[in-house]
Every structure is written in structure tokens, then in C-alpha cells.
Design a protein around this motif. Structure first.
Motif, PDB file in Angstrom:
ATOM      1  N   ASN A 278       0.844  -1.195   0.000  1.00 34.85           N
ATOM      2  CA  ASN A 278       0.000   0.000   0.000  1.00 34.85           C
ATOM      3  C   ASN A 278       0.879   1.245   0.000  1.00 34.85           C
ATOM      4  O   ASN A 278       1.687   1.457   0.914  1.00 34.85           O
ATOM      5  N   ALA A 279       0.740   2.052  -1.009  1.00 32.56           N
ATOM      6  CA  ALA A 279       1.572   3.239  -1.152  1.00 32.56           C
ATOM      7  C   ALA A 279       1.314   4.243  -0.035  1.00 32.56           C
ATOM      8  O   ALA A 279       0.176   4.443   0.383  1.00 32.56           O
ATOM      9  N   HIS A 280       2.384   4.849   0.452  1.00 34.69           N
ATOM     10  CA  HIS A 280       2.261   5.960   1.397  1.00 34.69           C
ATOM     11  C   HIS A 280       3.437   6.905   1.179  1.00 34.69           C
ATOM     12  O   HIS A 280       4.402   6.579   0.492  1.00 34.69           O
ATOM     13  N   ASN A 281       3.360   8.077   1.750  1.00 36.44           N
ATOM     14  CA  ASN A 281       4.330   9.140   1.455  1.00 36.44           C
ATOM     15  C   ASN A 281       5.568   9.120   2.348  1.00 36.44           C
ATOM     16  O   ASN A 281       6.491   9.905   2.134  1.00 36.44           O
ATOM     17  N   GLU A 282       5.595   8.252   3.334  1.00 38.19           N
ATOM     18  CA  GLU A 282       6.716   8.239   4.269  1.00 38.19           C
ATOM     19  C   GLU A 282       7.905   7.483   3.686  1.00 38.19           C
ATOM     20  O   GLU A 282       7.778   6.346   3.242  1.00 38.19           O
ATOM     21  N   THR A 283       9.070   8.114   3.717  1.00 36.88           N
ATOM     22  CA  THR A 283      10.289   7.458   3.233  1.00 36.88           C
ATOM     23  C   THR A 283      10.706   6.358   4.194  1.00 36.88           C
ATOM     24  O   THR A 283      11.122   5.267   3.771  1.00 36.88           O
ATOM     25  N   VAL A 284      10.624   6.637   5.476  1.00 38.25           N
ATOM     26  CA  VAL A 284      10.937   5.651   6.515  1.00 38.25           C
ATOM     27  C   VAL A 284       9.739   5.529   7.444  1.00 38.25           C
ATOM     28  O   VAL A 284       9.253   6.539   7.977  1.00 38.25           O
ATOM     29  N   LYS A 285       9.263   4.316   7.620  1.00 37.55           N
ATOM     30  CA  LYS A 285       8.133   4.091   8.516  1.00 37.55           C
ATOM     31  C   LYS A 285       8.528   3.028   9.543  1.00 37.55           C
ATOM     32  O   LYS A 285       8.953   1.929   9.172  1.00 37.55           O
ATOM     33  N   ILE A 286       8.411   3.367  10.812  1.00 41.07           N
ATOM     34  CA  ILE A 286       8.745   2.430  11.887  1.00 41.07           C
ATOM     35  C   ILE A 286       7.463   1.965  12.563  1.00 41.07           C
ATOM     36  O   ILE A 286       6.681   2.782  13.044  1.00 41.07           O
ATOM     37  N   LEU A 287       7.246   0.667  12.550  1.00 43.42           N
ATOM     38  CA  LEU A 287       6.060   0.082  13.177  1.00 43.42           C
ATOM     39  C   LEU A 287       6.442  -0.534  14.518  1.00 43.42           C
ATOM     40  O   LEU A 287       7.126  -1.564  14.567  1.00 43.42           O
ATOM     41  N   GLU A 288       6.020   0.106  15.589  1.00 44.17           N
ATOM     42  CA  GLU A 288       6.249  -0.464  16.915  1.00 44.17           C
ATOM     43  C   GLU A 288       5.265  -1.608  17.146  1.00 44.17           C
ATOM     44  O   GLU A 288       4.289  -1.778  16.422  1.00 44.17           O
ATOM     45  N   ASN A 289       5.510  -2.375  18.191  1.00 42.59           N
ATOM     46  CA  ASN A 289       4.740  -3.592  18.455  1.00 42.59           C
ATOM     47  C   ASN A 289       3.234  -3.342  18.500  1.00 42.59           C
ATOM     48  O   ASN A 289       2.447  -4.081  17.892  1.00 42.59           O
ATOM     49  N   LYS A 290       2.826  -2.300  19.202  1.00 39.94           N
ATOM     50  CA  LYS A 290       1.395  -2.001  19.333  1.00 39.94           C
ATOM     51  C   LYS A 290       0.761  -1.723  17.974  1.00 39.94           C
ATOM     52  O   LYS A 290      -0.360  -2.154  17.688  1.00 39.94           O
ATOM     53  N   LYS A 291       1.482  -1.016  17.107  1.00 44.74           N
ATOM     54  CA  LYS A 291       0.970  -0.690  15.779  1.00 44.74           C
ATOM     55  C   LYS A 291       0.879  -1.938  14.905  1.00 44.74           C
ATOM     56  O   LYS A 291      -0.069  -2.085  14.109  1.00 44.74           O
ATOM     57  N   ILE A 292       1.822  -2.836  15.038  1.00 43.90           N
ATOM     58  CA  ILE A 292       1.778  -4.089  14.271  1.00 43.90           C
ATOM     59  C   ILE A 292       0.522  -4.873  14.635  1.00 43.90           C
ATOM     60  O   ILE A 292      -0.193  -5.378  13.764  1.00 43.90           O
ATOM     61  N   HIS A 293       0.237  -4.965  15.934  1.00 47.47           N
ATOM     62  CA  HIS A 293      -0.993  -5.618  16.403  1.00 47.47           C
ATOM     63  C   HIS A 293      -2.215  -4.958  15.772  1.00 47.47           C
ATOM     64  O   HIS A 293      -3.128  -5.633  15.279  1.00 47.47           O
ATOM     65  N   GLU A 294      -2.232  -3.639  15.808  1.00 47.45           N
ATOM     66  CA  GLU A 294      -3.381  -2.877  15.314  1.00 47.45           C
ATOM     67  C   GLU A 294      -3.616  -3.124  13.822  1.00 47.45           C
ATOM     68  O   GLU A 294      -4.749  -3.361  13.387  1.00 47.45           O
ATOM     69  N   ILE A 295      -2.565  -3.067  13.034  1.00 44.58           N
ATOM     70  CA  ILE A 295      -2.697  -3.285  11.586  1.00 44.58           C
ATOM     71  C   ILE A 295      -3.224  -4.677  11.306  1.00 44.58           C
ATOM     72  O   ILE A 295      -4.159  -4.867  10.504  1.00 44.58           O
ATOM     73  N   SER A 296      -2.652  -5.674  11.965  1.00 41.42           N
ATOM     74  CA  SER A 296      -3.076  -7.059  11.732  1.00 41.42           C
ATOM     75  C   SER A 296      -4.532  -7.277  12.116  1.00 41.42           C
ATOM     76  O   SER A 296      -5.294  -7.912  11.391  1.00 41.42           O
ATOM     77  N   ARG A 297      -4.919  -6.750  13.271  1.00 42.92           N
ATOM     78  CA  ARG A 297      -6.305  -6.927  13.738  1.00 42.92           C
ATOM     79  C   ARG A 297      -7.302  -6.256  12.797  1.00 42.92           C
ATOM     80  O   ARG A 297      -8.377  -6.787  12.535  1.00 42.92           O
ATOM     81  N   ASN A 298      -6.939  -5.075  12.296  1.00 40.52           N
ATOM     82  CA  ASN A 298      -7.829  -4.372  11.365  1.00 40.52           C
ATOM     83  C   ASN A 298      -8.005  -5.154  10.070  1.00 40.52           C
ATOM     84  O   ASN A 298      -9.095  -5.188   9.492  1.00 40.52           O
ATOM     85  N   ILE A 299      -6.947  -5.781   9.608  1.00 39.91           N
ATOM     86  CA  ILE A 299      -7.031  -6.598   8.380  1.00 39.91           C
ATOM     87  C   ILE A 299      -7.947  -7.787   8.614  1.00 39.91           C
ATOM     88  O   ILE A 299      -8.783  -8.130   7.760  1.00 39.91           O
ATOM     89  N   LEU A 300      -7.804  -8.436   9.759  1.00 38.24           N
ATOM     90  CA  LEU A 300      -8.603  -9.630  10.047  1.00 38.24           C
ATOM     91  C   LEU A 300     -10.095  -9.307  10.234  1.00 38.24           C
ATOM     92  O   LEU A 300     -10.939 -10.179  10.062  1.00 38.24           O
ATOM     93  N   LYS A 301     -10.390  -8.059  10.578  1.00 40.15           N
ATOM     94  CA  LYS A 301     -11.785  -7.657  10.772  1.00 40.15           C
ATOM     95  C   LYS A 301     -12.527  -7.486   9.454  1.00 40.15           C
ATOM     96  O   LYS A 301     -13.756  -7.465   9.406  1.00 40.15           O
ATOM     97  N   ARG A 302     -11.796  -7.338   8.363  1.00 38.32           N
ATOM     98  CA  ARG A 302     -12.428  -7.040   7.070  1.00 38.32           C
ATOM     99  C   ARG A 302     -13.201  -8.255   6.545  1.00 38.32           C
ATOM    100  O   ARG A 302     -12.860  -9.387   6.795  1.00 38.32           O
TER     101      ARG A 302
END
Length: 223
Positions: free
Chosen positions: A199-223
Motif C-alpha cells: 500500500n503506497a504511502h508518502n513516508e520514506t521511513v516508517k517504523i512500526l512499533e509492536n502495538k501498531k503491528i498488532h493494530e494493523i493485523s487486527r484491522n485486516i482480520l476484521k475485514r
């Protein structure tokens, strides 16, 4: 749909295996190039294996075009027995892969780091991971995603007593772990890495901390 060709280093590891598994059924993925020390038993029309010398001073791939590189390389001090050997796997190999990605004009690199990674950390493990992050960032890769998971849960090929105990403790008493440090399934890390890479985004460097990784995965599974 602009389908992607991806390169994966570390496809036999806990997260790497999950990345491969999920990409096989992902309609956005056209081809999976696995950099492997020796041929595996994986057979699929999407997969192309390349026998690769990770000990080489520098890396080359002839006539290879790809959109994304996943760097899922990692080991433990218990396995390699020395700081020098650990640095070779967790620092020098990812850096050489980053240079390779730059040479191949790969637009997105996704790499597994760790919670607490910092180049000036007093802890050796976190210092190595932080140095790896800093050097990859300095390469000016078009888009770099760094994932920093907590304790990884999943079916490992090797037995790790400390991690196995922590995993069992989490499953029995999940409330003892603060949200920030909540252990995470390897499949969830893979899911977040793929989502960010495709998924395209404008950030050159993106750091995903543990909490954010959980959040992204859970949101995908809800779809």
C-alpha cells in the motif's frame, strides 16, 4: 491491479515462512523470489528459488527485477555463540541486502528489527538492531519499513527455552503483559509487513512499533 514481484531473505525463519505463506494467496503478489542457502521443498508456480551465498563480501543478482524486498533475517546468541557471529547475521547481512535492494532499484524494503532498537543502547542486542536500522535508513531506499515486534509467537524449527516459557506464560496469563509489550504472532507481523509494502504511502521511513503491528493485523482480520 499492479501486481508485485518480491524478494524474501530469511524465508525459513518464523516470520519469513509466514510472509511466504500469505503471499502465495495474495492476489497482489505476482512472483516470489526466495534467496536460500540450499533448495527447499516448496513448490509453487509463484515461487522462484535462488541459491544465494550470504557469506559473500557483497551481493549480486543477475537480471532480477523486483518491487519489494522482505528482510526476515535473524538469529540468537545462543545459536551462534559469539557477538561477532551474531553481528554477521543481524547486522552485516541486512546491510548487504539493503545495498543489493538499492542496486536493483527496489522501491520498498521491509525489515524485521526489535523493540528497543537503538544504535546507542547499552544492551548489545538492541545496539546491533539499532545500528542495522540506522545504516539502512542512510541508504536512501525509496521506502523503508522497519518493524519492531515484541516476543514472537509461532512454530519455530529450533527450541528456545526462554521464549517457549514466555509464550506459555502469555497464553495462560495474558493480562500480565502491558499492551506495549504484548507478545505477537509471527503471522501478524507478516500480515503488517505485506500490507505496508503493498500500500503506497508518502513516508520514506516508517517504523512500526509492536502495538501498531498488532493494530494493523487486527484491522485486516476484521475485514
Amino acid at each position: 491491479m499492479n501486481k508485485k514481484t518480491v524478494i524474501i531473505a530469511g524465508s525459513s525463519g518464523l516470520v519469513g515462512k509466514e510472509v511466504v505463506k500469505q503471499l502465495l494467496t495474495d492476489p497482489m503478489c505476482k512472483e516470489i523470489i526466495l534467496l536460500v542457502r540450499k533448495s527447499s521443498d516448496i513448490k509453487h508456480e509463484k515461487i522462484k528459488e535462488v541459491i544465494f551465498d550470504f557469506t559473500a563480501a557483497d551481493y549480486e543478482l543477475e537480471q532480477t527485477e523486483a518491487d519489494v524486498m522482505f528482510i526476515c533475517i535473524g538469529t540468537t546468541m545462543n545459536k551462534v555463540k559469539s557477538k561477532k557471529a551474531f553481528e554477521e547475521v543481524d547486522l552485516h547481512i541486512p546491510i548487504k541486502l539493503g545495498r543489493l535492494a538499492h542496486t536493483l532499484n527496489i522501491q520498498h524494503v521491509s525489515v524485521i528489527s526489535a523493540m528497543g532498537a537503538h544504535a546507542n543502547s547499552t544492551f548489545f542486542y538492541n545496539r546491533v538492531k539499532g545500528s542495522m536500522e540506522s545504516q539502512l535508513i542512510s541508504m536512501s531506499i525509496p521506502t523503508l519499513t522497519i518493524v519492531r515486534p515484541s516476543l514472537l509467537i509461532g512454530d519455530r524449527e529450533e527450541f528456545r527455552l526462554g521464549e517457549r516459557f514466555a509464550e506459555k506464560l502469555y497464553k495462560a496469563l495474558p493480562f500480565i503483559y502491558p499492551n506495549k509489550y504484548e507478545p505477537i504472532e509471527a503471522s501478524s507481523v507478516a500480515r503488517a509487513m505485506i500490507k505496508e509494502a503493498f500500500n503506497a504511502h508518502n513516508e520514506t521511513v516508517k517504523i512500526l512499533e509492536n502495538k501498531k503491528i498488532h493494530e494493523i493485523s487486527r484491522n485486516i482480520l476484521k475485514r
